[in-house]
Design a protein around this motif. Structure first.
Motif, PDB file in Angstrom:
ATOM      1  N   LEU A  44       1.026  -0.995  -0.173  1.00  0.00           N
ATOM      2  CA  LEU A  44       0.117   0.074   0.011  1.00  0.00           C
ATOM      3  C   LEU A  44       0.586   1.009   0.493  1.00  0.00           C
ATOM      4  N   LEU A  45       2.061   1.574   0.466  1.00  0.00           N
ATOM      5  CA  LEU A  45       3.090   2.274   0.604  1.00  0.00           C
ATOM      6  C   LEU A  45       2.921   2.337  -0.601  1.00  0.00           C
ATOM      7  N   TYR A  46       4.260   1.700  -1.190  1.00  0.00           N
ATOM      8  CA  TYR A  46       3.911   1.636  -2.692  1.00  0.00           C
ATOM      9  C   TYR A  46       3.169   2.081  -3.458  1.00  0.00           C
ATOM     10  N   MET A  47       2.388   1.570  -4.086  1.00  0.00           N
ATOM     11  CA  MET A  47       0.886   2.331  -3.647  1.00  0.00           C
ATOM     12  C   MET A  47       0.675   4.005  -3.465  1.00  0.00           C
ATOM     13  N   ALA A  48       0.990   4.230  -2.623  1.00  0.00           N
ATOM     14  CA  ALA A  48       1.046   5.845  -2.079  1.00  0.00           C
ATOM     15  C   ALA A  48       1.471   6.534  -2.490  1.00  0.00           C
ATOM     16  N   ILE A  49       2.795   6.176  -2.497  1.00  0.00           N
ATOM     17  CA  ILE A  49       3.914   7.575  -2.298  1.00  0.00           C
ATOM     18  C   ILE A  49       4.021   7.808  -4.045  1.00  0.00           C
ATOM     19  N   PRO A  50       3.669   6.943  -5.407  1.00  0.00           N
ATOM     20  CA  PRO A  50       3.329   7.497  -6.380  1.00  0.00           C
ATOM     21  C   PRO A  50       1.990   8.774  -6.906  1.00  0.00           C
ATOM     22  N   ILE A  51       1.015   8.192  -5.749  1.00  0.00           N
ATOM     23  CA  ILE A  51      -0.352   8.750  -6.444  1.00  0.00           C
ATOM     24  C   ILE A  51       0.098  10.139  -5.688  1.00  0.00           C
ATOM     25  N   THR A  52       0.878   9.722  -3.955  1.00  0.00           N
ATOM     26  CA  THR A  52       0.991  11.225  -3.468  1.00  0.00           C
ATOM     27  C   THR A  52       2.281  12.030  -3.866  1.00  0.00           C
ATOM     28  N   VAL A  53       2.853  11.799  -4.805  1.00  0.00           N
ATOM     29  CA  VAL A  53       4.034  12.824  -5.539  1.00  0.00           C
ATOM     30  C   VAL A  53       3.566  13.314  -6.528  1.00  0.00           C
ATOM     31  N   LEU A  54       2.252  12.154  -7.254  1.00  0.00           N
ATOM     32  CA  LEU A  54       1.770  13.162  -8.633  1.00  0.00           C
ATOM     33  C   LEU A  54       1.352  14.340  -7.765  1.00  0.00           C
ATOM     34  N   VAL A  55      -0.070  13.696  -7.289  1.00  0.00           N
ATOM     35  CA  VAL A  55      -0.898  14.727  -6.891  1.00  0.00           C
ATOM     36  C   VAL A  55      -0.474  16.500  -6.365  1.00  0.00           C
ATOM     37  N   GLU A  56       0.573  16.327  -5.380  1.00  0.00           N
ATOM     38  CA  GLU A  56       1.208  17.405  -4.530  1.00  0.00           C
ATOM     39  C   GLU A  56       2.144  18.228  -6.165  1.00  0.00           C
ATOM     40  N   GLY A  57       3.027  16.900  -6.996  1.00  0.00           N
ATOM     41  CA  GLY A  57       3.165  17.652  -7.657  1.00  0.00           C
ATOM     42  C   GLY A  57       2.579  18.676  -8.358  1.00  0.00           C
ATOM     43  N   ILE A  58       1.140  18.371  -8.893  1.00  0.00           N
ATOM     44  CA  ILE A  58       0.225  18.752  -9.467  1.00  0.00           C
ATOM     45  C   ILE A  58      -0.150  20.347  -8.848  1.00  0.00           C
ATOM     46  N   LEU A  59      -0.248  19.988  -7.383  1.00  0.00           N
ATOM     47  CA  LEU A  59      -0.743  21.417  -7.303  1.00  0.00           C
ATOM     48  C   LEU A  59       0.452  22.404  -6.500  1.00  0.00           C
ATOM     49  N   ILE A  60       1.395  21.670  -6.531  1.00  0.00           N
ATOM     50  CA  ILE A  60       2.412  23.167  -6.501  1.00  0.00           C
ATOM     51  C   ILE A  60       2.641  23.688  -7.507  1.00  0.00           C
ATOM     52  N   TYR A  61       3.034  22.796  -8.527  1.00  0.00           N
ATOM     53  CA  TYR A  61       2.955  23.356 -10.059  1.00  0.00           C
ATOM     54  C   TYR A  61       2.175  24.692 -10.115  1.00  0.00           C
TER      55      TYR A  61
END
Length: 261
Positions: A44-61
């Motif tokens: 579950l952690l391996y699934m959550a990391i890319p999703i978290t990075v993607l969402v936060e990356g879009i938000l910051i961008y």
């Protein structure tokens, strides 16, 4: 320039998550139950990391790109985008559900056997675990051995713990082995596990049970197969377990005197 900043932010996010995740993933497993639970958490952690990075990356961008926009406009309808993220969310939930079911339905994590009729399917150790104010009692019905405070188990062998209580609600909890089960008066709940390492593990009562709750501690001592057999013979040869029963009485007296103070 904006794309470079976004990529840098994403990499930093991944590195930060990896720092926090690495200590948990580097630890070994002391029981089959713990291995199943931690493996699920890792997936579950391996699934959550890319999703978290993607969402936060879009938000910051997005925040960075439109930081000087004094006249923001509402987002236009985009059915393709809505359908895409709905399908993506459904797929994530399906994968999480499938992985979780595979672990939660395993006998080493959730055992639904009746404590009065445990089917061991071969060579296994059965121990009746009884919680009471404010101590733990362990009975080995097949060996006619009883102990108080310390649960002795063999390494590499299936173990069935039949857990109940004589007074009110308690909870059998050995965090290092991934074991936790409520002890309910008038009911029996079974834990199945196989311990893969020798050593001594702390046993707690994980349910507040009164003024002596903090003192309701015990130990799980895991021995090699030969060491376990030697221990059983030693207990059986001590005058039918009389010395062991005396130690149990002493433990009860000490526990009561400790509460009196």
């Amino acid at each position: 320039m904006d794309s470079k900043r976004t990529a840098l932010t994403t990499l930093l996010g991944v590195a930060l998550l990896a720092v926090f995740a690495d200590p948990a993933l580097a630890q070994g497993y002391d029981s089959t139950t713990e291995q199943l639970i931690r493996s699920l958490n890792t997936q579950l952690l391996y699934m959550a990391i890319p999703i978290t990075v993607l969402v936060e990356g879009i938000l910051i961008y997005t925040v960075w790109k439109y930081r000087k926009n004094d006249d923001p406009q509402p987002t236009k309808e985009n059915r393709r985008l809505e359908i895409s993220w709905t399908i993506a969310t459904a797929l994530v939930l399906l994968v999480v559900g499938y992985a979780s079911y595979g672990v939660m339905a395993n006998d080493y994590v959730t055992n639904t056997q009746d404590g009065n009729n445990i089917e061991t399917n071969g060579d296994a150790v059965v121990v009746d675990v009884t919680a009471k104010k404010y101590l733990w009692e362990f009975d080995y019905p097949e060996q006619n051995v009883s102990t108080t405070g310390t649960l002795v188990l063999p390494k590499g062998q299936n173990v069935y713990l039949n857990i109940t209580s004589t007074d009110w609600l308690h909870a059998f909890h050995v965090p290092e082995l991934g074991l936790k089960q409520d002890a309910v008066p008038g009911q029996s709940h079974v834990i199945k596990t196989k311990i893969t390492s020798t050593g001594t593990y702390q046993l707690y009562c994980a349910e507040y049970c009164g003024v002596g709750h903090s003192k309701m501690l015990g130990e799980v001592e895991v021995k090699s197969q030969q060491g376990y057999q030697n221990w059983l013979q030693q207990q059986s040869s001590s005058s039918g377990g009389s010395s062991n029963n005396n130690s149990s009485s002493n433990s009860s007296s000490l526990s009561s005197s400790g509460l009196a103070h």
